[in-house]
Design an enzyme around this catalytic site. Structure first.
Site, PDB file in Angstrom:
ATOM      1  N   ASP A  36      34.061  35.643   3.886  1.00 14.59           N
ATOM      2  CA  ASP A  36      35.478  35.560   3.533  1.00 14.59           C
ATOM      3  C   ASP A  36      36.330  36.590   4.285  1.00 14.59           C
ATOM      4  O   ASP A  36      37.387  37.001   3.818  1.00 14.59           O
ATOM      5  CB  ASP A  36      35.665  35.700   2.012  1.00 14.59           C
ATOM      6  CG  ASP A  36      35.054  36.980   1.488  1.00 14.59           C
ATOM      7  OD1 ASP A  36      34.390  37.687   2.275  1.00 14.59           O
ATOM      8  OD2 ASP A  36      35.247  37.278   0.296  1.00 14.59           O
ATOM      9  N   HIS A 239      31.242  41.109  32.741  1.00  9.09           N
ATOM     10  CA  HIS A 239      31.808  41.032  31.396  1.00  9.09           C
ATOM     11  C   HIS A 239      30.981  41.819  30.389  1.00  9.09           C
ATOM     12  O   HIS A 239      30.789  41.393  29.257  1.00  9.09           O
ATOM     13  CB  HIS A 239      31.965  39.570  30.959  1.00  9.09           C
ATOM     14  CG  HIS A 239      33.060  38.867  31.692  1.00  9.09           C
ATOM     15  ND1 HIS A 239      33.122  37.514  31.853  1.00  9.09           N
ATOM     16  CD2 HIS A 239      34.153  39.348  32.327  1.00  9.09           C
ATOM     17  CE1 HIS A 239      34.191  37.195  32.560  1.00  9.09           C
ATOM     18  NE2 HIS A 239      34.831  38.297  32.866  1.00  9.09           N
ATOM     19  N   ASP A 256      37.290  48.995  32.017  1.00  7.55           N
ATOM     20  CA  ASP A 256      38.304  47.941  32.164  1.00  7.55           C
ATOM     21  C   ASP A 256      38.906  47.738  30.782  1.00  7.55           C
ATOM     22  O   ASP A 256      38.265  47.172  29.894  1.00  7.55           O
ATOM     23  CB  ASP A 256      37.623  46.662  32.681  1.00  7.55           C
ATOM     24  CG  ASP A 256      38.626  45.526  32.906  1.00  7.55           C
ATOM     25  OD1 ASP A 256      39.759  45.590  32.386  1.00  7.55           O
ATOM     26  OD2 ASP A 256      38.246  44.555  33.601  1.00  7.55           O
ATOM     27  N   ASP A 267      46.223  45.305  31.728  1.00  6.49           N
ATOM     28  CA  ASP A 267      44.821  45.034  32.108  1.00  6.49           C
ATOM     29  C   ASP A 267      44.500  45.983  33.266  1.00  6.49           C
ATOM     30  O   ASP A 267      44.921  45.728  34.395  1.00  6.49           O
ATOM     31  CB  ASP A 267      44.715  43.554  32.529  1.00  6.49           C
ATOM     32  CG  ASP A 267      43.308  43.162  32.950  1.00  6.49           C
ATOM     33  OD1 ASP A 267      42.373  43.977  32.807  1.00  6.49           O
ATOM     34  OD2 ASP A 267      43.151  42.016  33.438  1.00  6.49           O
ATOM     35  N   HIS A 346      34.411  38.006  42.334  1.00  4.28           N
ATOM     36  CA  HIS A 346      35.551  37.467  41.586  1.00  4.28           C
ATOM     37  C   HIS A 346      36.801  37.512  42.463  1.00  4.28           C
ATOM     38  O   HIS A 346      36.772  38.035  43.566  1.00  4.28           O
ATOM     39  CB  HIS A 346      35.770  38.241  40.279  1.00  4.28           C
ATOM     40  CG  HIS A 346      35.993  39.717  40.444  1.00  4.28           C
ATOM     41  ND1 HIS A 346      37.180  40.255  40.864  1.00  4.28           N
ATOM     42  CD2 HIS A 346      35.165  40.777  40.235  1.00  4.28           C
ATOM     43  CE1 HIS A 346      37.087  41.572  40.888  1.00  4.28           C
ATOM     44  NE2 HIS A 346      35.867  41.927  40.527  1.00  4.28           N
ATOM     45  N   HIS A 350      44.930  37.837  38.806  1.00  7.28           N
ATOM     46  CA  HIS A 350      45.355  36.686  37.991  1.00  7.28           C
ATOM     47  C   HIS A 350      46.726  37.005  37.447  1.00  7.28           C
ATOM     48  O   HIS A 350      47.154  38.166  37.428  1.00  7.28           O
ATOM     49  CB  HIS A 350      44.352  36.449  36.848  1.00  7.28           C
ATOM     50  CG  HIS A 350      44.002  37.701  36.070  1.00  7.28           C
ATOM     51  ND1 HIS A 350      44.789  38.187  35.073  1.00  7.28           N
ATOM     52  CD2 HIS A 350      42.967  38.580  36.184  1.00  7.28           C
ATOM     53  CE1 HIS A 350      44.258  39.289  34.583  1.00  7.28           C
ATOM     54  NE2 HIS A 350      43.151  39.578  35.253  1.00  7.28           N
ATOM     55  N   HIS A 357      44.734  36.619  30.968  1.00  5.32           N
ATOM     56  CA  HIS A 357      44.697  35.673  32.082  1.00  5.32           C
ATOM     57  C   HIS A 357      45.840  34.709  31.796  1.00  5.32           C
ATOM     58  O   HIS A 357      45.669  33.700  31.122  1.00  5.32           O
ATOM     59  CB  HIS A 357      43.348  34.962  32.170  1.00  5.32           C
ATOM     60  CG  HIS A 357      42.231  35.913  32.498  1.00  5.32           C
ATOM     61  ND1 HIS A 357      40.909  35.621  32.335  1.00  5.32           N
ATOM     62  CD2 HIS A 357      42.247  37.175  32.997  1.00  5.32           C
ATOM     63  CE1 HIS A 357      40.170  36.657  32.713  1.00  5.32           C
ATOM     64  NE2 HIS A 357      40.968  37.610  33.114  1.00  5.32           N
ATOM     65  N   GLU A 380      42.839  43.577  41.541  1.00  2.00           N
ATOM     66  CA  GLU A 380      41.604  44.176  41.042  1.00  2.00           C
ATOM     67  C   GLU A 380      40.385  43.923  41.929  1.00  2.00           C
ATOM     68  O   GLU A 380      39.431  43.276  41.506  1.00  2.00           O
ATOM     69  CB  GLU A 380      41.333  43.689  39.626  1.00  2.00           C
ATOM     70  CG  GLU A 380      41.414  42.177  39.409  1.00  2.00           C
ATOM     71  CD  GLU A 380      41.052  41.791  37.970  1.00  2.00           C
ATOM     72  OE1 GLU A 380      39.972  42.198  37.515  1.00  2.00           O
ATOM     73  OE2 GLU A 380      41.846  41.080  37.334  1.00  2.00           O
ATOM     74  N   TYR A 384      30.195  45.313  43.771  1.00  2.00           N
ATOM     75  CA  TYR A 384      29.122  45.448  42.791  1.00  2.00           C
ATOM     76  C   TYR A 384      27.789  45.231  43.494  1.00  2.00           C
ATOM     77  O   TYR A 384      27.559  44.149  44.046  1.00  2.00           O
ATOM     78  CB  TYR A 384      29.296  44.428  41.654  1.00  2.00           C
ATOM     79  CG  TYR A 384      30.725  44.354  41.170  1.00  2.00           C
ATOM     80  CD1 TYR A 384      31.171  45.206  40.159  1.00  2.00           C
ATOM     81  CD2 TYR A 384      31.644  43.475  41.761  1.00  2.00           C
ATOM     82  CE1 TYR A 384      32.509  45.163  39.742  1.00  2.00           C
ATOM     83  CE2 TYR A 384      32.970  43.441  41.354  1.00  2.00           C
ATOM     84  CZ  TYR A 384      33.396  44.282  40.349  1.00  2.00           C
ATOM     85  OH  TYR A 384      34.707  44.249  39.952  1.00  2.00           O
ATOM     86  N   ARG A 402      35.370  48.917  40.386  1.00  2.00           N
ATOM     87  CA  ARG A 402      36.574  48.079  40.416  1.00  2.00           C
ATOM     88  C   ARG A 402      37.777  48.986  40.169  1.00  2.00           C
ATOM     89  O   ARG A 402      37.672  49.950  39.396  1.00  2.00           O
ATOM     90  CB  ARG A 402      36.503  46.969  39.351  1.00  2.00           C
ATOM     91  CG  ARG A 402      37.793  46.160  39.227  1.00  2.00           C
ATOM     92  CD  ARG A 402      37.613  44.823  38.485  1.00  2.00           C
ATOM     93  NE  ARG A 402      37.296  44.943  37.077  1.00  2.00           N
ATOM     94  CZ  ARG A 402      36.118  44.731  36.535  1.00  2.00           C
ATOM     95  NH1 ARG A 402      35.086  44.369  37.298  1.00  2.00           N
ATOM     96  NH2 ARG A 402      35.918  44.873  35.236  1.00  2.00           N
ATOM     97  N   GLU A 404      41.754  48.335  39.108  1.00  2.00           N
ATOM     98  CA  GLU A 404      42.653  47.247  38.700  1.00  2.00           C
ATOM     99  C   GLU A 404      44.005  47.792  38.252  1.00  2.00           C
ATOM    100  O   GLU A 404      44.080  48.694  37.419  1.00  2.00           O
ATOM    101  CB  GLU A 404      42.023  46.445  37.543  1.00  2.00           C
ATOM    102  CG  GLU A 404      42.928  45.346  37.007  1.00  2.00           C
ATOM    103  CD  GLU A 404      42.249  44.456  35.971  1.00  2.00           C
ATOM    104  OE1 GLU A 404      41.311  44.926  35.300  1.00  2.00           O
ATOM    105  OE2 GLU A 404      42.667  43.290  35.847  1.00  2.00           O
TER     106      GLU A 404
HETATM  107  N1  GLY Z   1      39.742  42.308  31.860  1.00  2.00           N
HETATM  108  C1  GLY Z   1      39.620  41.020  32.390  1.00  2.00           C
HETATM  109  C2  GLY Z   1      40.010  40.967  33.797  1.00  2.00           C
HETATM  110  O1  GLY Z   1      40.064  41.982  34.450  1.00  2.00           O
HETATM  111  O2  GLY Z   1      40.334  39.941  34.297  1.00  2.00           O
HETATM  112 MN    MN Z   2      40.509  43.872  33.617  1.00  3.63          MN
HETATM  113 MN    MN Z   3      42.097  41.442  35.175  1.00  5.37          MN
END
Ligand code: GLY
Ligand code: MN
Ligand code: MN
Length: 435
Positions: A36, A239, A256, A267, A346, A350, A357, A380, A384, A402, A404
């Protein structure tokens, strides 16, 4: 967000839909976490964008040209007993008094009222697939209208995807949206600074997450997504959200994390040495990613197309990895064969907005979209190198980096909303562990 802004958005959408159309947007549902206990409620971004209304069990209807009311909101009725437990409800009266609805009805009456509103319309603007239960109800209302339609009655004959209109609007941030995003980025920057300062070997990844969450909460913000706090080889899991490892001397830490403030997201990613000093190998990779980020940000201005920042990052990363001997061959061929993808898998960014996103098309008529003032995107780039990558010298293995940032396209170029946060290796080293 100022109430007037929601009114402007509705008017804009009403103009685009035109007479004969009806737009229907349902609110997000409450979601059960376990037994619940519910997840904290987060309104659907499309619904909130148009209404500023943050209750579940609501449906917004826009009917251009309708005499009595062009904006109708269905919402939960007042219920003192329930409100004593769950908090205040606006009720239909509040929807009119405080949220700009021209007419409002209890959500329990929607079956009786909505078909009547549809009856006069030709086209239903609605996003199928996002609210499966509501999809069914809507189809059923239209089916009944058609079935019951003797001569003289009318029913809509066309369904149009609302996304095209609404998401294109959301792609262009107004002055007040840019201000909210600036604030979300500024809080994100402070959170990263707090985490960096507190970083030292022996701490746990979740302790770092606690620093981030604390700073978000201090400013009335929440995480805009599950923060990624990956030390050592965990940084190579794109992720990674377990955040349960102990940070070792000599490791890098990839963080991140961004926040949501007034429904707008930041982000941001930074990668830094847990002990405050990059090794030579870590520094070499770091400097490539930093250069890629700089090259990409330079390509964020009006007139550049969506993919130009990515192309710029790919070129720097390919050249850099080749110079270190991690890629072999000619730069042009390596780019053409996408050899960089084993280390940079990647894309460079975005759209960013109410959703991390965010919505908006990346291509128009099959061509990359041109960047225009008001668009916000992340930049970003990353490299890796898996800990299991046996074909690269050992010193590179397990390095994941990374960087970003959040970038607003302006009339004359861009504004880095997350500017001010340590970026160069030297700036990062000066901040890490300084608390
Ligand atoms: N944190 C998700 C991305 O960097 O797209
Ligand atoms: Mn990110
Ligand atoms: Mn991002």
């Amino acid at each position: 967000m100022n109430r007037k802004e929601f009114g402007r958005r509705r008017r804009h959408l009403i103009e685009m839909i035109g007479a004969g159309g009806v737009a229907i947007v349902p609110a997000a549902q409450l979601k059960k976490r376990n037994r619940d206990v519910e997840y904290p409620y987060r309104q659907d971004s499309d619904f909130y964008y148009l209404t500023g209304f943050n209750e579940p069990e609501a449906v917004a209807v826009l009917i251009p040209g309708r005499d009595q009311a062009e904006y109708v909101l269905f919402c939960r009725d007042r219920d003192p007993e329930r409100e004593a437990w769950d908090g205040a409800r606006a009720g239909p009266e509040g929807a009119i008094a405080s949220f700009g609805a021209e007419d409002a009805f209890p959500i329990d009456d929607i079956d009786d009222i909505l078909p009547g509103l549809l009856e006069t319309c030709e086209r239903v603007f609605y996003t199928m697939g996002s609210h499966p239960e509501f999809d069914q109800r809507l189809i059923e209302w239209v089916r009944k209208l058609r079935e019951g339609g003797g001569s003289g009655t009318h029913s809509p004959h066309e369904f149009v995807t609302l996304d095209h209109y609404l998401h294109d609007m959301r792609l262009f941030k107004s002055r007040s949206e840019a201000a909210a995003m600036r604030k979300a980025a500024r809080i994100g920057v402070k959170a990263h600074e707090r985490a960096m300062r507190s970083c030292r070997p022996g701490k746990w990844e979740y302790e770092m997450q606690a620093e981030l969450d604390y700073e978000f909460a201090l400013h009335g913000a929440t995480a805009s997504y599950q923060p990624i706090v990956g030390s050592g080889a965990n940084a190579c899991t794109l992720h990674y959200v377990e955040n349960r490892a102990r940070m070792q001397d000599g490791d890098l830490l990839l963080v991140d994390a961004g926040c949501e403030y007034d429904y707008y997201a930041s982000d941001i990613t930074r990668t830094y040495p847990v002990n405050g000093r990059f090794s030579d190998a870590q520094r070499a990779i770091y400097d490539i990613v930093l250069e890629a980020s700089e090259a990409a940000i330079e390509k964020v201005h009006p007139g550049c197309h969506w993919n130009e920042p990515h192309d710029a990052a790919v070129e720097v990363i390919t050249r850099g990895l080749r110079a270190l001997g991690l890629l072999k061959g000619g730069v042009k061929t390596l780019i053409k064969k996408e050899a960089y993808k084993q280390f940079f898998m990647h894309r460079t960014g975005h759209w960013l907005g109410m959703d991390v996103h965010d919505v908006g098309d990346y291509k128009v008529d099959g061509e990359w979209r041109l960047l225009e003032p008001g668009m916000v995107m992340t930049v970003e780039p990353g490299i890796y190198i898996s800990a299991n990558q046996k074909d690269v010298p050992k010193k590179w293995r397990g390095i994941g980096i990374r960087i970003e940032d959040d970038v607003l396209v302006t009339r004359t170029g861009n504004e880095v909303l997350s500017a001010g946060l340590a970026r160069t290796a030297t700036e990062v080293e000066a901040l890490v562990g300084s608390a």
